[in-house]
Design an enzyme around this catalytic site. Structure first.
Site, PDB file in Angstrom:
ATOM      1  N   ASP A  89      35.710  38.212  30.400  1.00  0.00           N
ATOM      2  CA  ASP A  89      36.444  39.677  29.193  1.00  0.00           C
ATOM      3  C   ASP A  89      38.114  39.066  29.731  1.00  0.00           C
ATOM      4  OD1 ASP A  89      36.774  40.010  31.898  1.00  0.00           O
ATOM      5  OD2 ASP A  89      35.450  41.445  32.226  1.00  0.00           O
ATOM      6  N   ASP A 264      26.079  42.197  29.013  1.00  0.00           N
ATOM      7  CA  ASP A 264      26.764  42.113  30.612  1.00  0.00           C
ATOM      8  C   ASP A 264      26.633  43.228  30.659  1.00  0.00           C
ATOM      9  OD1 ASP A 264      29.503  42.971  30.822  1.00  0.00           O
ATOM     10  OD2 ASP A 264      28.759  43.134  28.979  1.00  0.00           O
TER      11      ASP A 264
END
Length: 373
Positions: A89, A264
């Site tokens: 991320d 996720d």
């Protein structure tokens, strides 16, 4: 990265992501390795649960151990000894989570390091540089996660800045000559018109995949489903779709039903450490006294190391004694449960039996099947 769409059933998709470091069959769930580790697990143990790709956290790995240490090892794969694909991320969500100790401006985000209090600055360009050093197979653009609740005006301004940051992320990514994948992130809160503007802007810039961000931040499930139903059909069919930070097993099922390819969440690992275990027949809270003398396995249909070797009674004992082995065994099981769920969804789409799989999933958990409308 190459994405192959193999089959569809309704809005659900069966695909394959091909990386230099390995193949990821989709729909896929990515365990979260925030600090370069899935808590309490070796990379071999994570792989044995069926995980094909991990998520790493740019923000936390930047603060500790830092880019210099990462470069000395080569990249994140070498640092943590995981040689399959890794998605990182951008740090945007973590900055969003800092609340009062951060200031968001056009150039980026100024904040105090939560570890030592130092003033620090993170921008789209810096995020691309950090992720380049991490060697991420999938790099995420730097964005602002729109809070919930947010007025239309607040969500609009946030989305527009995220689009400007997307342009800067793309530019710096290209300047670094990074040959890995770069994903855009669709923002706009719970407002369909803002999601449309965000997606159009991202498509104009051009990315290798598209994530739906800013969900699972407190909004009702109905809003999440509505946004996914609205957005997913507009994402090009040949690009992977990633629902960020989601979620519960039923959220994965509903995401797949609406066309999502990648997920996720920290839920399976975090909940495992709190004795909250997912099974075919629903949640087992292993801390409860009723499991003290329960000599059955956690899940008769699960093939994980925990279920093959230990009873609920033993897991209850470990939890009550706060033994670290308990957290490890729980984590092994929860991660395997999530991967078995994804394998079941993939197999069902392959066989054209997704509706039957979904009906059985909810029946086993004594819940109604949510409408797709």
């Amino acid at each position: 990265m190459k994405f192959e769409l193999k089959k569809t059933e309704g809005r659900a998709r069966r695909g394959r992501l091909v990386f230099d470091r390995g193949v990821v069959e989709t729909p896929a769930f990515m365990p979260v390795g925030t600090y370069g580790t899935v808590k309490g697990m070796t990379p071999e143990e994570v792989k044995d649960t069926g995980a094909q790709i991990l998520l790493g956290n740019t923000f936390h790995l930047w603060l500790r151990p830092g880019q210099d240490i990462m470069r000395k090892h080569g990249d994140l794969h070498d640092f943590m000894n995981w040689h399959g694909p890794i998605l990182t991320d951008s740090g945007g969500f973590q900055v969003f989570s800092l609340g009062h100790i951060r200031k968001i401006k056009e150039e980026g985000v100024h904040f105090r390091n939560p570890i030592n209090g130092e003033k620090i600055f993170l921008s789209p360009e810096k995020s691309m540089e950090i992720q380049n050093d991490l060697g991420s197979d999938v790099v995420m653009i730097f964005d602002e996660c729109t809070p919930y609740p947010a007025t239309h005006d607040v969500a609009k301004k946030s989305m527009e800045m995220s689009l400007r940051w997307a342009t800067r992320s793309r530019q710096r990514f290209d300047e670094l000559e990074n040959k890995n994948a770069l994903f855009g992130i669709i923002q706009g809160g719970v407002y369909e018109d803002l999601r449309d503007v965000s997606l159009k802007g991202l498509l104009d810039i051009g990315f290798d995949g598209y994530a739906v961000g800013g969900l699972a931040v407190g909004e009702p499930k109905e809003d999440m489903h509505r946004i996914l139903k609205h957005v997913c059909p507009q994402i090009p069919e040949d690009k992977p779709r990633y629902l960020m930070g989601v979620g519960k097993p039923e959220d994965l099922v509903e995401g797949v039903r609406r066309g999502i390819d990648m997920f996720d969440c920290v839920m399976p690992t975090r909940n495992a450490r709190n004795g909250h275990l997912f099974t075919t027949d629903g949640v087992v809270k292993i801390r409860n006294a009723k499991y003290k003398d329960d000599v059955t396995s956690l899940d008769a249909e699960c093939d994980c190391y925990t279920c093959k070797n230990y009873t609920k009674s033993y897991l209850h004992h470990l939890d009550r004694c706060n033994e670290m082995l308990g957290a490890r065994l729980n984590t092994i099981h929860n991660l395997r449960y999530y991967q078995r769920l994804m394998q079941g969804l993939r197999d069902a789409i392959d066989a054209g039996t997704l509706d039957d799989f979904v009906a059985d999933f909810y029946q086993r958990q004594d819940k109604p099947v949510p409408s797709l409308d």
